[in-house]
Design an enzyme around this catalytic site. Sequence first.
Site, PDB file in Angstrom:
ATOM      1  N   GLY A  12       0.821  -1.201   0.000  1.00 57.66           N
ATOM      2  CA  GLY A  12       0.000   0.000   0.000  1.00 57.66           C
ATOM      3  C   GLY A  12       0.854   1.248   0.000  1.00 57.66           C
ATOM      4  N   PHE A  14       1.383   3.129   2.554  1.00 58.14           N
ATOM      5  CA  PHE A  14       2.060   3.332   3.825  1.00 58.14           C
ATOM      6  C   PHE A  14       2.714   2.070   4.381  1.00 58.14           C
ATOM      7  CE2 PHE A  14      -1.533   6.251   3.543  1.00 58.14           C
ATOM      8  CZ  PHE A  14      -0.896   7.468   3.659  1.00 58.14           C
ATOM      9  N   THR A  16       3.611  -2.525   3.727  1.00 58.12           N
ATOM     10  CA  THR A  16       3.578  -3.745   2.926  1.00 58.12           C
ATOM     11  C   THR A  16       2.746  -4.784   3.665  1.00 58.12           C
ATOM     12  OG1 THR A  16       5.642  -4.493   3.939  1.00 58.12           O
ATOM     13  CG2 THR A  16       5.796  -3.318   1.837  1.00 58.12           C
ATOM     14  N   VAL A  17       2.178  -5.723   2.918  1.00 57.71           N
ATOM     15  CA  VAL A  17       1.335  -6.765   3.497  1.00 57.71           C
ATOM     16  C   VAL A  17       1.914  -8.125   3.135  1.00 57.71           C
ATOM     17  CG1 VAL A  17      -0.986  -7.718   3.663  1.00 57.71           C
ATOM     18  CG2 VAL A  17      -0.683  -5.269   3.242  1.00 57.71           C
ATOM     19  N   ASP A 132     -10.855   7.189   2.436  1.00 56.17           N
ATOM     20  CA  ASP A 132     -10.096   6.631   1.308  1.00 56.17           C
ATOM     21  C   ASP A 132     -10.797   5.399   0.723  1.00 56.17           C
ATOM     22  OD1 ASP A 132      -8.032   6.673  -0.532  1.00 56.17           O
ATOM     23  OD2 ASP A 132      -6.670   5.487   0.708  1.00 56.17           O
TER      24      ASP A 132
END
Length: 351
Positions: A12, A14, A16-17, A132
């Site tokens: 994203g 802001f 990481t996943v 958002d």
Amino acid sequence: MDWVRGDAVGRGSFATVNLAIPKTNSNSSQFPSLTAVKSSEALTSSSLKNEKHVLDRLGSCPRIIRCFGDDYSFENGVEYYNLFLEYAAAGSLADQLKIHGGRVPEPNVRRYARSIVEGLIHVHQKGFVHCDIKLQNILVFEDGEIKIADFGLAKEAGAKQGKSDERFECRGTPLFMSPESVNDGEYESPADIWALGCVVVEMVTGKPAWKVEKESSMWSLLLRIGVGEEVPGIPEELSQEGKDFLEKCFVKDPRKRWSAEMLLNHPFVSDDTVPFKHVYESPRSHFEFPDWVSSVAASIPSSPDSQEPWTFDSSSCFNNSLYSPVDRLRQLVTARRPASGSESDSWTSVR
């Protein structure tokens, strides 16, 4: 608890996943076998911590992503803040758009829209604004159900952006911003409804709600959103119910825009006889309109042609009634991509 960082499943603005898999000797039974861990460097984790705070306040809701807790980890000499969330096996609505060849069938759009509305009702009743809403932030699960995610930019309804001597903040993704957000920096529940309309248009057409050329600047887009009577185009291929639904979302005056509670009874989403066909496929990379991402920023070029950033004081512009919408737009901020954590392609043991 001890866990291992699995493969990266997303990145994203802001954080990481990755997959977070508890070790076999772990006693943390509250974690599912597959959990997503959203991570960012501890020094730049304010957005992720805000997401944890908001999710805790929102509580349980079948249309909101579940949070299982948080922790810190040290990896390669760097401290990370980690947030443990439900793992959405089918990715996001942006992935579904690709799976369906660039256009989501209207029966699916209706079902997805209803679920988003249900989630927004819960968010707004709890006193928050998401700020958002977009395809990338609506996650799809194996059973076809969807949930609203990514509350990093969420705020309490009615909360001021800051003191008069602080810089003005611009939240969200420009393509989904509402007129009042562009003109006045106003982020309340109607802004989420406007963004919902943009999501529906993009699902139906496969393109952003605002038709923009690749050469276009974000400046020109903001002018179109904030000045005049232009609204996003309503797809001709959409049913009459769908067109009317979008008209209720795309009302320039936020006071006259329909609320989530009102939209829940709209025939476009209230017709439960519409069949729902879900196509399952492994997650793919996020669809992103080039370089226009969600952010909180504090500077903008002083003119459309200028290359130099210009920071400003909100008390000297947005609180002055003599400024026109065009003047205020000239003092908005540009989106920037914050630094994010490192991405892992293999499992890493974490404590």
